[in-house]
Design a protein around this motif. Structure first.
Motif, PDB file in Angstrom:
ATOM      1  N   GLU A   1      -4.110 -18.170  -1.075  1.00  0.00           N
ATOM      2  CA  GLU A   1      -4.694 -17.225  -1.874  1.00  0.00           C
ATOM      3  C   GLU A   1      -3.913 -15.718  -0.987  1.00  0.00           C
ATOM      4  O   GLU A   1      -3.655 -14.554  -1.657  1.00  0.00           O
ATOM      5  N   ARG A   2      -3.441 -15.615  -0.645  1.00  0.00           N
ATOM      6  CA  ARG A   2      -2.883 -14.548   0.225  1.00  0.00           C
ATOM      7  C   ARG A   2      -2.021 -14.698   1.463  1.00  0.00           C
ATOM      8  O   ARG A   2      -2.288 -15.984   1.998  1.00  0.00           O
ATOM      9  N   LEU A   3      -1.198 -13.600   1.547  1.00  0.00           N
ATOM     10  CA  LEU A   3      -0.410 -14.551   3.037  1.00  0.00           C
ATOM     11  C   LEU A   3      -1.196 -13.746   4.239  1.00  0.00           C
ATOM     12  O   LEU A   3      -2.311 -13.156   4.328  1.00  0.00           O
ATOM     13  N   PHE A   4      -0.478 -14.393   5.338  1.00  0.00           N
ATOM     14  CA  PHE A   4      -1.467 -13.931   6.631  1.00  0.00           C
ATOM     15  C   PHE A   4      -2.910 -14.170   6.621  1.00  0.00           C
ATOM     16  O   PHE A   4      -3.423 -13.097   7.234  1.00  0.00           O
ATOM     17  N   PRO A   5      -3.379 -15.029   6.822  1.00  0.00           N
ATOM     18  CA  PRO A   5      -4.991 -15.344   6.372  1.00  0.00           C
ATOM     19  C   PRO A   5      -5.181 -15.430   7.888  1.00  0.00           C
ATOM     20  O   PRO A   5      -6.297 -14.926   8.127  1.00  0.00           O
ATOM     21  N   GLU A   6      -3.802 -15.035   9.083  1.00  0.00           N
ATOM     22  CA  GLU A   6      -5.090 -14.846  10.214  1.00  0.00           C
ATOM     23  C   GLU A   6      -5.833 -13.187  10.769  1.00  0.00           C
ATOM     24  O   GLU A   6      -6.157 -13.394  11.379  1.00  0.00           O
ATOM     25  N   GLY A   7      -4.611 -12.532   9.406  1.00  0.00           N
ATOM     26  CA  GLY A   7      -5.228 -11.482  10.070  1.00  0.00           C
ATOM     27  C   GLY A   7      -6.464 -10.280   8.754  1.00  0.00           C
ATOM     28  O   GLY A   7      -6.508 -11.364   7.323  1.00  0.00           O
ATOM     29  N   PRO A   8      -6.610  -9.260   8.709  1.00  0.00           N
ATOM     30  CA  PRO A   8      -6.982  -8.806   7.705  1.00  0.00           C
ATOM     31  C   PRO A   8      -6.368  -8.746   6.241  1.00  0.00           C
ATOM     32  O   PRO A   8      -4.811  -8.669   6.633  1.00  0.00           O
ATOM     33  N   GLU A   9      -7.028  -8.762   5.153  1.00  0.00           N
ATOM     34  CA  GLU A   9      -5.905  -8.783   3.637  1.00  0.00           C
ATOM     35  C   GLU A   9      -5.652  -7.636   3.601  1.00  0.00           C
ATOM     36  O   GLU A   9      -4.053  -7.751   3.674  1.00  0.00           O
ATOM     37  N   LYS A  10      -5.846  -6.879   4.679  1.00  0.00           N
ATOM     38  CA  LYS A  10      -4.659  -4.985   4.519  1.00  0.00           C
ATOM     39  C   LYS A  10      -3.224  -5.080   4.508  1.00  0.00           C
ATOM     40  O   LYS A  10      -2.142  -5.278   4.740  1.00  0.00           O
ATOM     41  N   VAL A  11      -3.317  -6.387   5.588  1.00  0.00           N
ATOM     42  CA  VAL A  11      -2.063  -6.626   6.733  1.00  0.00           C
ATOM     43  C   VAL A  11      -0.866  -8.001   5.030  1.00  0.00           C
ATOM     44  O   VAL A  11      -0.166  -7.896   5.462  1.00  0.00           O
ATOM     45  N   GLY A  12      -1.362  -8.416   5.053  1.00  0.00           N
ATOM     46  CA  GLY A  12      -0.953  -9.488   4.208  1.00  0.00           C
ATOM     47  C   GLY A  12      -0.595  -8.690   2.935  1.00  0.00           C
ATOM     48  O   GLY A  12       0.252  -8.799   2.494  1.00  0.00           O
ATOM     49  N   ARG A  13      -1.422  -7.856   2.206  1.00  0.00           N
ATOM     50  CA  ARG A  13      -0.552  -6.862   0.857  1.00  0.00           C
ATOM     51  C   ARG A  13       0.634  -6.332   1.860  1.00  0.00           C
ATOM     52  O   ARG A  13       1.599  -5.654   0.923  1.00  0.00           O
ATOM     53  N   LYS A  14       0.449  -5.726   2.653  1.00  0.00           N
ATOM     54  CA  LYS A  14       1.637  -4.840   3.323  1.00  0.00           C
ATOM     55  C   LYS A  14       2.580  -5.569   3.677  1.00  0.00           C
ATOM     56  O   LYS A  14       3.794  -5.215   3.575  1.00  0.00           O
ATOM     57  N   LEU A  15       2.924  -7.193   3.963  1.00  0.00           N
ATOM     58  CA  LEU A  15       3.860  -8.066   4.228  1.00  0.00           C
ATOM     59  C   LEU A  15       4.606  -8.782   3.054  1.00  0.00           C
ATOM     60  O   LEU A  15       5.393  -8.712   2.882  1.00  0.00           O
ATOM     61  N   GLU A  16       3.328  -8.269   2.109  1.00  0.00           N
ATOM     62  CA  GLU A  16       4.310  -8.706   0.367  1.00  0.00           C
ATOM     63  C   GLU A  16       4.782  -7.450   0.335  1.00  0.00           C
ATOM     64  O   GLU A  16       5.664  -7.913  -0.297  1.00  0.00           O
ATOM     65  N   GLN A  17       4.035  -6.073   0.882  1.00  0.00           N
ATOM     66  CA  GLN A  17       4.933  -5.275  -0.435  1.00  0.00           C
ATOM     67  C   GLN A  17       6.392  -5.035   0.341  1.00  0.00           C
ATOM     68  O   GLN A  17       7.301  -4.645   0.015  1.00  0.00           O
ATOM     69  N   ALA A  18       6.703  -5.393   1.728  1.00  0.00           N
ATOM     70  CA  ALA A  18       8.027  -5.174   2.615  1.00  0.00           C
ATOM     71  C   ALA A  18       8.431  -6.560   1.964  1.00  0.00           C
ATOM     72  O   ALA A  18       9.798  -5.941   2.231  1.00  0.00           O
ATOM     73  N   LEU A  19       7.840  -7.206   1.952  1.00  0.00           N
ATOM     74  CA  LEU A  19       9.129  -9.159   0.746  1.00  0.00           C
ATOM     75  C   LEU A  19       9.315  -8.426  -0.148  1.00  0.00           C
ATOM     76  O   LEU A  19      10.612  -8.443  -0.540  1.00  0.00           O
ATOM     77  N   SER A  20       8.696  -7.611  -0.744  1.00  0.00           N
ATOM     78  CA  SER A  20       9.319  -7.541  -2.049  1.00  0.00           C
ATOM     79  C   SER A  20      10.456  -6.234  -1.772  1.00  0.00           C
ATOM     80  O   SER A  20      11.290  -6.737  -2.730  1.00  0.00           O
ATOM     81  N   GLU A  21      10.612  -5.219  -0.979  1.00  0.00           N
ATOM     82  CA  GLU A  21      11.430  -4.259  -0.728  1.00  0.00           C
ATOM     83  C   GLU A  21      12.330  -4.881  -0.755  1.00  0.00           C
ATOM     84  O   GLU A  21      13.313  -4.517  -1.246  1.00  0.00           O
ATOM     85  N   CYS A  22      12.253  -5.733   0.100  1.00  0.00           N
ATOM     86  CA  CYS A  22      13.341  -6.429   0.829  1.00  0.00           C
ATOM     87  C   CYS A  22      14.011  -7.737  -0.607  1.00  0.00           C
ATOM     88  O   CYS A  22      15.164  -7.803  -0.701  1.00  0.00           O
ATOM     89  N   GLY A  23      13.717  -8.239  -1.616  1.00  0.00           N
ATOM     90  CA  GLY A  23      13.635  -8.947  -2.610  1.00  0.00           C
ATOM     91  C   GLY A  23      13.876 -10.300  -3.106  1.00  0.00           C
ATOM     92  O   GLY A  23      13.660 -10.984  -4.293  1.00  0.00           O
ATOM     93  N   VAL A  24      11.954 -10.054  -2.037  1.00  0.00           N
ATOM     94  CA  VAL A  24      11.405 -11.204  -1.930  1.00  0.00           C
ATOM     95  C   VAL A  24      10.214 -11.939  -2.924  1.00  0.00           C
ATOM     96  O   VAL A  24       9.627 -10.861  -2.875  1.00  0.00           O
ATOM     97  N   THR A  25      10.710 -12.972  -4.037  1.00  0.00           N
ATOM     98  CA  THR A  25       9.290 -12.375  -4.706  1.00  0.00           C
ATOM     99  C   THR A  25       8.212 -14.003  -4.069  1.00  0.00           C
ATOM    100  O   THR A  25       8.797 -15.474  -3.723  1.00  0.00           O
ATOM    101  N   VAL A  26       7.367 -13.349  -4.138  1.00  0.00           N
ATOM    102  CA  VAL A  26       5.639 -14.227  -3.671  1.00  0.00           C
ATOM    103  C   VAL A  26       5.062 -14.715  -5.281  1.00  0.00           C
ATOM    104  O   VAL A  26       4.374 -14.095  -4.762  1.00  0.00           O
ATOM    105  N   LEU A  27       5.008 -15.728  -4.040  1.00  0.00           N
ATOM    106  CA  LEU A  27       3.949 -16.292  -5.479  1.00  0.00           C
ATOM    107  C   LEU A  27       2.747 -17.348  -4.781  1.00  0.00           C
ATOM    108  O   LEU A  27       3.139 -18.223  -3.539  1.00  0.00           O
ATOM    109  N   HIS A  28       1.401 -17.032  -4.795  1.00  0.00           N
ATOM    110  CA  HIS A  28       0.719 -17.571  -4.376  1.00  0.00           C
ATOM    111  C   HIS A  28      -0.294 -18.975  -4.987  1.00  0.00           C
ATOM    112  O   HIS A  28       0.275 -18.546  -6.707  1.00  0.00           O
TER     113      HIS A  28
END
Length: 398
Positions: free
Chosen positions: A207-234
């Motif tokens: 359902e989200r990136l990086f389940p090993e850590g808190p949800e806010k870290v998963g959101r930050k990762l997804e934002q950083a990937l989006s800025e690079c040009g990666v589209t994440v599909l959950h």
């Protein structure tokens, strides 16, 4: 030589190198007045920086390091494939680099053969990022697709050729997708084509990136990937790739030039022939001091081993962070066993400090750590530098 103790380390990955260094340092090369001879076994003629496999997939970077370039000394290297361990005779049987059968005696043995990348079924298509050769094949495939797209007049086909799907959104998938999109955009600019036509999809069955850590870290990762040009599909699991069409678990399809599998690790299957006690998942069974059950003088650490914190029941994860910490503790354990005093028992590294660092392309990264219940998140160039230091340290680079 006849009076020497022989300490053999099987596996020159991060855990094996950490063990070699720690045992050398703690024993200072001697035990009970006898010199310790250290022998490192690996099937490869070099150390492979496995956690960096995505780098040669994106760029022409060599992640194979000669053993002589490591910051380790006073050990012999034997290139060979260990076939079995005879714990009653304290002898291992191996096939050497020339394919000949050979045997060698040990007094101490450390099994650190690690893991291999999980492969999809043969009918699922795509290409798994398993080793440096697979990484080179991936790089040649997407570069050839980019060159082909230059002269293609069909916009849909051109878009397909410039699209990659990365199946599996663990840390390896995250790092692979980030490196690839940046490399592909750079290649597009060099070829004189619109870099915004480059598409990289990261397909996450959770359902989200990086389940090993808190949800806010998963959101930050997804934002950083989006800025690079990666589209994440959950909630999207890749079922198969065939003829440039990726079919997902919800029956949606993506047209791609390449599908790359990054679907996790499994214990090295070579363990199955070593005559060591294994779990149903294929990991070596050890006690709280990494001693292999029923095999005196044999220890096992790293991805190939089921290591449990006896206080919490928590099982160590298959990461180079855990492997490095286990290797450091093993030096103290071996010294205690040689001198006959109580050895320190395993304690989960992440019970002291939980830390993960993730590379997101050159000068981009994210580091998350938690200590005393407090979260710390570092992003950008500093996180990248810390990640690079961790890579270099784990590989014992000079």
């Amino acid at each position: 030589m006849m009076n020497d103790l022989t300490c053999i380390i099987i596996g020159g990955g991060h855990a094996g190198l950490a063990a070699l260094k720690a045992i050398q340092e703690k024993t200072r090369g001697k035990a009970g007045g006898r010199r310790i001879r250290f022998v490192l076994f690996d099937r490869q003629p070099w150390h492979v920086r496995k956690v960096m496999l995505f780098r040669p997939a994106a760029n022409e970077e060599d992640i194979k390091i000669p053993w002589t370039d490591l910051s380790l000394e006073d050990f012999e290297f034997v290139q060979g494939m260990v076939q079995s361990v005879d714990s009653s005779e304290k002898r291992i049987r191996y096939t050497d680099a020339q394919g000949k059968d050979a045997r060698i005696h040990y007094d101490l043995l450390v099994v650190a053969v690690g893991s291999i990348v999980r492969r999809p079924n043969s009918d699922q298509g795509g290409i798994a990022l398993t080793d440096p050769q697979a990484a080179a094949d991936i790089r040649e495939r997407w570069r050839a697709n980019m060159r082909q797209s230059v002269g293609d007049t069909n916009p849909e086909e051109r878009k397909r050729l410039m699209t990659i799907a990365v199946a599996g959104a663990g840390i390896s998938g995250i790092e692979t997708s980030a490196e690839l999109v940046l490399a592909m955009r750079k290649e597009a600019a060099a070829l004189g084509i619109d870099s915004s036509d480059v598409s990289v999809y990261l397909l996450n069955e959770k359902e989200r990136l990086f389940p090993e850590g808190p949800e806010k870290v998963g959101r930050k990762l997804e934002q950083a990937l989006s800025e690079c040009g990666v589209t994440v599909l959950h909630n999207r699991k890749v079922m198969r790739e065939e003829a440039g069409v990726v079919t997902l678990n919800n029956d949606d399809c993506l047209t791609v030039g390449l599908c790359i599998w990054t679907i996790g690790l499994i214990p090295n299957p070579v363990l199955g022939g070593m005559d060591l006690p294994l779990t149903s998942d294929g990991q070596v069974l050890v006690d709280e001091c990494y001693r292999v059950q029923g095999a005196p003088g044999v220890y096992s650490i790293g991805d190939c081993t089921r290591i449990v914190d006896p206080r919490t029941g928590k099982v160590d994860q298959m990461t180079c962070f855990e492997g490095g910490m286990q290797g450091g503790r093993l030096g103290k354990i071996v010294m205690a066993d040689l001198e006959g005093y109580p050895a320190p028992i395993h304690k989960s590294s992440r019970s002291l400090i939980d830390v993960f660092s993730i590379g997101l392309g050159q000068n981009r990264g994210l580091l998350w750590s938690r200590k005393w219940g407090l979260d710390m998140i570092i992003t950008g160039k500093i996180a990248w530098k810390l990640k690079k230091l961790a890579w270099d340290g784990a590989s014992m680079l000079r």
